[in-house]
Design a protein around this motif. Structure first.
Motif, PDB file in Angstrom:
ATOM      1  N   ALA A   1      -6.526   9.653  12.677  1.00 46.55           N
ATOM      2  CA  ALA A   1      -6.859   8.718  13.763  1.00 46.55           C
ATOM      3  C   ALA A   1      -6.316   7.323  13.447  1.00 46.55           C
ATOM      4  O   ALA A   1      -5.752   6.646  14.314  1.00 46.55           O
ATOM      5  N   ILE A   2      -6.474   6.880  12.187  1.00 49.98           N
ATOM      6  CA  ILE A   2      -5.926   5.583  11.761  1.00 49.98           C
ATOM      7  C   ILE A   2      -4.406   5.595  11.891  1.00 49.98           C
ATOM      8  O   ILE A   2      -3.792   4.640  12.385  1.00 49.98           O
ATOM      9  N   ASP A   3      -3.793   6.694  11.467  1.00 49.47           N
ATOM     10  CA  ASP A   3      -2.346   6.877  11.549  1.00 49.47           C
ATOM     11  C   ASP A   3      -1.862   6.648  12.991  1.00 49.47           C
ATOM     12  O   ASP A   3      -0.851   5.994  13.223  1.00 49.47           O
ATOM     13  N   CYS A   4      -2.612   7.175  13.950  1.00 56.18           N
ATOM     14  CA  CYS A   4      -2.258   7.020  15.365  1.00 56.18           C
ATOM     15  C   CYS A   4      -2.279   5.540  15.775  1.00 56.18           C
ATOM     16  O   CYS A   4      -1.357   5.070  16.448  1.00 56.18           O
ATOM     17  N   VAL A   5      -3.297   4.810  15.338  1.00 57.99           N
ATOM     18  CA  VAL A   5      -3.402   3.384  15.708  1.00 57.99           C
ATOM     19  C   VAL A   5      -2.224   2.595  15.153  1.00 57.99           C
ATOM     20  O   VAL A   5      -1.605   1.795  15.861  1.00 57.99           O
ATOM     21  N   ILE A   6      -1.887   2.831  13.875  1.00 58.84           N
ATOM     22  CA  ILE A   6      -0.790   2.063  13.270  1.00 58.84           C
ATOM     23  C   ILE A   6       0.555   2.452  13.889  1.00 58.84           C
ATOM     24  O   ILE A   6       1.466   1.626  13.966  1.00 58.84           O
TER      25      ILE A   6
ATOM     26  N   GLU B   1       2.466  -7.430  12.133  1.00 56.31           N
ATOM     27  CA  GLU B   1       1.535  -7.705  11.040  1.00 56.31           C
ATOM     28  C   GLU B   1       0.114  -7.297  11.419  1.00 56.31           C
ATOM     29  O   GLU B   1      -0.269  -7.371  12.588  1.00 56.31           O
ATOM     30  N   VAL B   2      -0.618  -6.863  10.410  1.00 57.02           N
ATOM     31  CA  VAL B   2      -1.997  -6.423  10.586  1.00 57.02           C
ATOM     32  C   VAL B   2      -2.884  -7.242   9.667  1.00 57.02           C
ATOM     33  O   VAL B   2      -2.559  -7.439   8.491  1.00 57.02           O
ATOM     34  N   ILE B   3      -4.009  -7.717  10.195  1.00 54.72           N
ATOM     35  CA  ILE B   3      -5.014  -8.385   9.359  1.00 54.72           C
ATOM     36  C   ILE B   3      -6.179  -7.408   9.210  1.00 54.72           C
ATOM     37  O   ILE B   3      -6.769  -6.978  10.205  1.00 54.72           O
ATOM     38  N   SER B   4      -6.468  -7.038   7.969  1.00 54.13           N
ATOM     39  CA  SER B   4      -7.540  -6.079   7.696  1.00 54.13           C
ATOM     40  C   SER B   4      -8.602  -6.737   6.835  1.00 54.13           C
ATOM     41  O   SER B   4      -8.317  -7.677   6.091  1.00 54.13           O
TER      42      SER B   4
ATOM     43  N   ARG C   1      -4.824   2.911   1.337  1.00 53.98           N
ATOM     44  CA  ARG C   1      -3.678   3.697   0.871  1.00 53.98           C
ATOM     45  C   ARG C   1      -2.675   3.962   1.995  1.00 53.98           C
ATOM     46  O   ARG C   1      -1.470   3.823   1.808  1.00 53.98           O
ATOM     47  N   ILE C   2      -3.166   4.335   3.190  1.00 49.68           N
ATOM     48  CA  ILE C   2      -2.232   4.616   4.287  1.00 49.68           C
ATOM     49  C   ILE C   2      -1.516   3.343   4.743  1.00 49.68           C
ATOM     50  O   ILE C   2      -0.326   3.357   5.057  1.00 49.68           O
ATOM     51  N   PHE C   3      -2.236   2.217   4.712  1.00 55.55           N
ATOM     52  CA  PHE C   3      -1.606   0.937   5.075  1.00 55.55           C
ATOM     53  C   PHE C   3      -0.487   0.597   4.088  1.00 55.55           C
ATOM     54  O   PHE C   3       0.638   0.300   4.475  1.00 55.55           O
ATOM     55  N   LYS C   4      -0.829   0.635   2.796  1.00 59.34           N
ATOM     56  CA  LYS C   4       0.086   0.130   1.765  1.00 59.34           C
ATOM     57  C   LYS C   4       1.202   1.115   1.394  1.00 59.34           C
ATOM     58  O   LYS C   4       2.334   0.709   1.175  1.00 59.34           O
ATOM     59  N   THR C   5       0.867   2.409   1.293  1.00 58.33           N
ATOM     60  CA  THR C   5       1.868   3.344   0.761  1.00 58.33           C
ATOM     61  C   THR C   5       2.633   4.102   1.841  1.00 58.33           C
ATOM     62  O   THR C   5       3.684   4.668   1.558  1.00 58.33           O
ATOM     63  N   ILE C   6       2.108   4.137   3.055  1.00 58.38           N
ATOM     64  CA  ILE C   6       2.835   4.827   4.128  1.00 58.38           C
ATOM     65  C   ILE C   6       3.520   3.829   5.063  1.00 58.38           C
ATOM     66  O   ILE C   6       4.727   3.880   5.256  1.00 58.38           O
ATOM     67  N   PHE C   7       2.741   2.909   5.623  1.00 55.09           N
ATOM     68  CA  PHE C   7       3.283   2.080   6.709  1.00 55.09           C
ATOM     69  C   PHE C   7       3.986   0.807   6.258  1.00 55.09           C
ATOM     70  O   PHE C   7       4.810   0.271   6.988  1.00 55.09           O
ATOM     71  N   GLU C   8       3.664   0.331   5.055  1.00 56.02           N
ATOM     72  CA  GLU C   8       4.316  -0.897   4.607  1.00 56.02           C
ATOM     73  C   GLU C   8       5.833  -0.689   4.479  1.00 56.02           C
ATOM     74  O   GLU C   8       6.616  -1.584   4.790  1.00 56.02           O
ATOM     75  N   LYS C   9       6.244   0.521   4.070  1.00 55.21           N
ATOM     76  CA  LYS C   9       7.687   0.752   3.892  1.00 55.21           C
ATOM     77  C   LYS C   9       8.432   0.858   5.226  1.00 55.21           C
ATOM     78  O   LYS C   9       9.652   0.841   5.252  1.00 55.21           O
ATOM     79  N   TYR C  10       7.695   0.941   6.329  1.00 50.71           N
ATOM     80  CA  TYR C  10       8.324   0.928   7.650  1.00 50.71           C
ATOM     81  C   TYR C  10       8.339  -0.475   8.262  1.00 50.71           C
ATOM     82  O   TYR C  10       8.555  -0.650   9.465  1.00 50.71           O
ATOM     83  N   GLY C  11       8.073  -1.469   7.402  1.00 50.17           N
ATOM     84  CA  GLY C  11       8.227  -2.854   7.852  1.00 50.17           C
ATOM     85  C   GLY C  11       7.010  -3.442   8.539  1.00 50.17           C
ATOM     86  O   GLY C  11       7.109  -4.463   9.218  1.00 50.17           O
ATOM     87  N   ILE C  12       5.847  -2.813   8.356  1.00 52.04           N
ATOM     88  CA  ILE C  12       4.607  -3.398   8.889  1.00 52.04           C
ATOM     89  C   ILE C  12       3.905  -4.103   7.737  1.00 52.04           C
ATOM     90  O   ILE C  12       3.754  -3.552   6.648  1.00 52.04           O
ATOM     91  N   LYS C  13       3.502  -5.346   7.969  1.00 51.69           N
ATOM     92  CA  LYS C  13       2.917  -6.163   6.893  1.00 51.69           C
ATOM     93  C   LYS C  13       1.400  -6.200   7.049  1.00 51.69           C
ATOM     94  O   LYS C  13       0.887  -6.396   8.161  1.00 51.69           O
ATOM     95  N   PHE C  14       0.696  -6.029   5.926  1.00 52.27           N
ATOM     96  CA  PHE C  14      -0.774  -6.005   5.945  1.00 52.27           C
ATOM     97  C   PHE C  14      -1.337  -7.165   5.132  1.00 52.27           C
ATOM     98  O   PHE C  14      -0.883  -7.431   4.015  1.00 52.27           O
ATOM     99  N   HIS C  15      -2.314  -7.854   5.712  1.00 53.26           N
ATOM    100  CA  HIS C  15      -3.032  -8.929   5.017  1.00 53.26           C
ATOM    101  C   HIS C  15      -4.490  -8.484   4.877  1.00 53.26           C
ATOM    102  O   HIS C  15      -5.091  -8.015   5.847  1.00 53.26           O
ATOM    103  N   PHE C  16      -5.062  -8.640   3.685  1.00 49.40           N
ATOM    104  CA  PHE C  16      -6.454  -8.249   3.443  1.00 49.40           C
ATOM    105  C   PHE C  16      -7.284  -9.507   3.183  1.00 49.40           C
ATOM    106  O   PHE C  16      -7.057 -10.201   2.194  1.00 49.40           O
ATOM    107  N   VAL C  17      -8.225  -9.793   4.092  1.00 51.33           N
ATOM    108  CA  VAL C  17      -9.007 -11.032   3.967  1.00 51.33           C
ATOM    109  C   VAL C  17     -10.503 -10.715   4.055  1.00 51.33           C
ATOM    110  O   VAL C  17     -10.906  -9.758   4.711  1.00 51.33           O
ATOM    111  N   PRO C  18     -11.336 -11.523   3.374  1.00 49.01           N
ATOM    112  CA  PRO C  18     -12.792 -11.309   3.483  1.00 49.01           C
ATOM    113  C   PRO C  18     -13.287 -11.762   4.849  1.00 49.01           C
ATOM    114  O   PRO C  18     -13.358 -12.943   5.145  1.00 49.01           O
ATOM    115  N   MET C  19     -13.598 -10.808   5.710  1.00 45.64           N
ATOM    116  CA  MET C  19     -13.952 -11.131   7.103  1.00 45.64           C
ATOM    117  C   MET C  19     -15.436 -11.393   7.311  1.00 45.64           C
ATOM    118  O   MET C  19     -15.865 -11.624   8.443  1.00 45.64           O
TER     119      MET C  19
END
Length: 385
Positions: free
Chosen positions: A83-88, A96-99, A109-127
């Protein structure tokens, strides 16, 4: 089809999207264990052509799930990660994604090891302080990914406040509602665009199925979700759909008991001399307790706690000594589970990142089940002592 719009939650869980089987009158939705459907002539069929695209059992579950989340459209997948895979996959290279920084290890893991190599950037912040989101918003930001309560630190994120940021910047807001369930929290009502579930957990509720789900209100978003669901093919089967439909019928009863037991266990742990910190949003001392009170209808059955001295071997000894709490991955079943995030659910997150977010070596995560609370408390006390 019964109109579910004016139904209360428990009634929706049991009736929404569901009708007796037209062929036999069976009250339970049949398991349509078929891959394909006979067509009367080319292009003339009964709404179903191929089960990857649409299956009657899955269709009933998707309608039911949408109703309990106060949404218009539901889509089910082979797992929460599918389901997450579908959203990304709705995004493009350069987006860019803010998580949130504290989140399920599989999401990280899916953010960093699957989608980052396809040029999508992820930021992890304390929300837990939503002002941190502003520091990462730019013209490339296309998605904000929220988990609340977070896994495993039980941080609470103000969905309404994040929705204001996402709307004013034309950014999609997706909320992982696995821990809270729609019985306790309905993110679409608070301004989210997409709600995600690992239906494996509380929705199925009996540790016998692996499934994911997405719910939304917007038809354009729904069409994109269905396009990806059909194109990528990570769908769930009819047997699993039947099991989750059955699970949802008792969701309100189970989650109510999870909440009651969770509170008793959390309060016992908070008083125990060998316990250092207890993470549970029902405590008035929890940093975002007031937000939890505002957006949730109960505090859930998920608890994390660390031990005095913070030794890995103490955590290992504790999980060996409990008898009613089973050492296992996952959560949300009727039976109580105990886990060690640093070596289990969050092992895919680098140690430095884990510890920055509070996932220390002695941290234990509990999924408090629906057994008798007195037995669960005695089990933990025996192991701690």
């Amino acid at each position: 089809m019964k109109d579910h719009k004016n139904m209360k939650f428990a009634t929706k869980a049991i009736h929404a999207g569901l009708e007796p089987d037209s062929a036999t009158g069976a009250i339970m939705t049949p398991i349509y264990q078929t891959s394909t459907y006979v067509q009367e002539e080319i292009g003339n069929h009964k709404g179903y052509a191929y089960s990857r695209t649409l299956n009657p059992t899955r269709d009933a579950l998707e309608k039911n799930l949408a109703a309990i989340e106060n949404g218009n459209f539901g889509a089910c997948f082979g797992s929460g990660l599918a389901a997450i895979d579908c959203v990304i996959k709705m995004l493009n290279p350069g987006d860019e994604v803010i998580s949130t920084n504290d989140l399920y290890g599989g999401s990280y893991r899916i953010f960093k090891t699957i989608f980052e190599k396809y040029g999508i950037k992820f930021h992890f912040v304390p929300m837990d302080d939503v002002s941190h989101i502003h520091t990462k918003v730019n013209s490339n930001t296309k998605l904000i990914w929220v988990e609340t309560p977070t896994n495993p630190m039980m941080n609470i994120i103000d969905i309404e406040a994040v929705a204001k940021i996402s709307k004013s910047n034309n950014i999609l807001l997706a909320v992982d509602n696995t821990f809270a369930t729609p019985y306790l929290q309905t993110p679409l009502d608070l301004g989210a665009d997409i709600v995600m579930h690992s239906a494996t957990k509380y929705l199925g509720g009996h540790s016998d199925v692996v499934m994911g789900a997405l719910v939304c209100n917007n038809e354009k978003i729904a069409k994109e979700i269905y396009r990806i669901q059909n194109s990528s093919g990570a769908v769930c089967g009819p047997q699993d759909s039947f099991l989750v439909l059955r699970g949802i019928k008792t969701l309100h009863l189970r989650v109510q008991r999870h909440c009651e037991n969770g509170e008793k266990v959390a309060r016992m742990l908070a008083k125990h001399p060998k316990v250092d910190k207890v993470y549970w949003p029902g405590f008035e001392s929890h940093p975002n307790h007031e937000i939890a009170k505002k957006q949730m209808r109960g505090f859930g059955g998920m608890i994390s706690f660390s031990l005095i001295g913070n030794k890995m071997e103490d955590a290992h000894a504790l999980v060996k000594k409990v008898q009613l709490f089973s050492l296992a991955e996952s959560l949300g079943g009727v039976e109580s589970l105990i886990g060690h995030p640093a070596t289990m659910t969050h092992a895919s997150i680098p140690k430095e990142e884990r510890e920055k977010n509070g996932i220390v070596d002695s941290l234990i995560r509990l999924s408090v089940g629906v057994e008798d609370a007195e037995d669960l408390i005695a089990d933990l006390e025996n192991a701690l002592n």
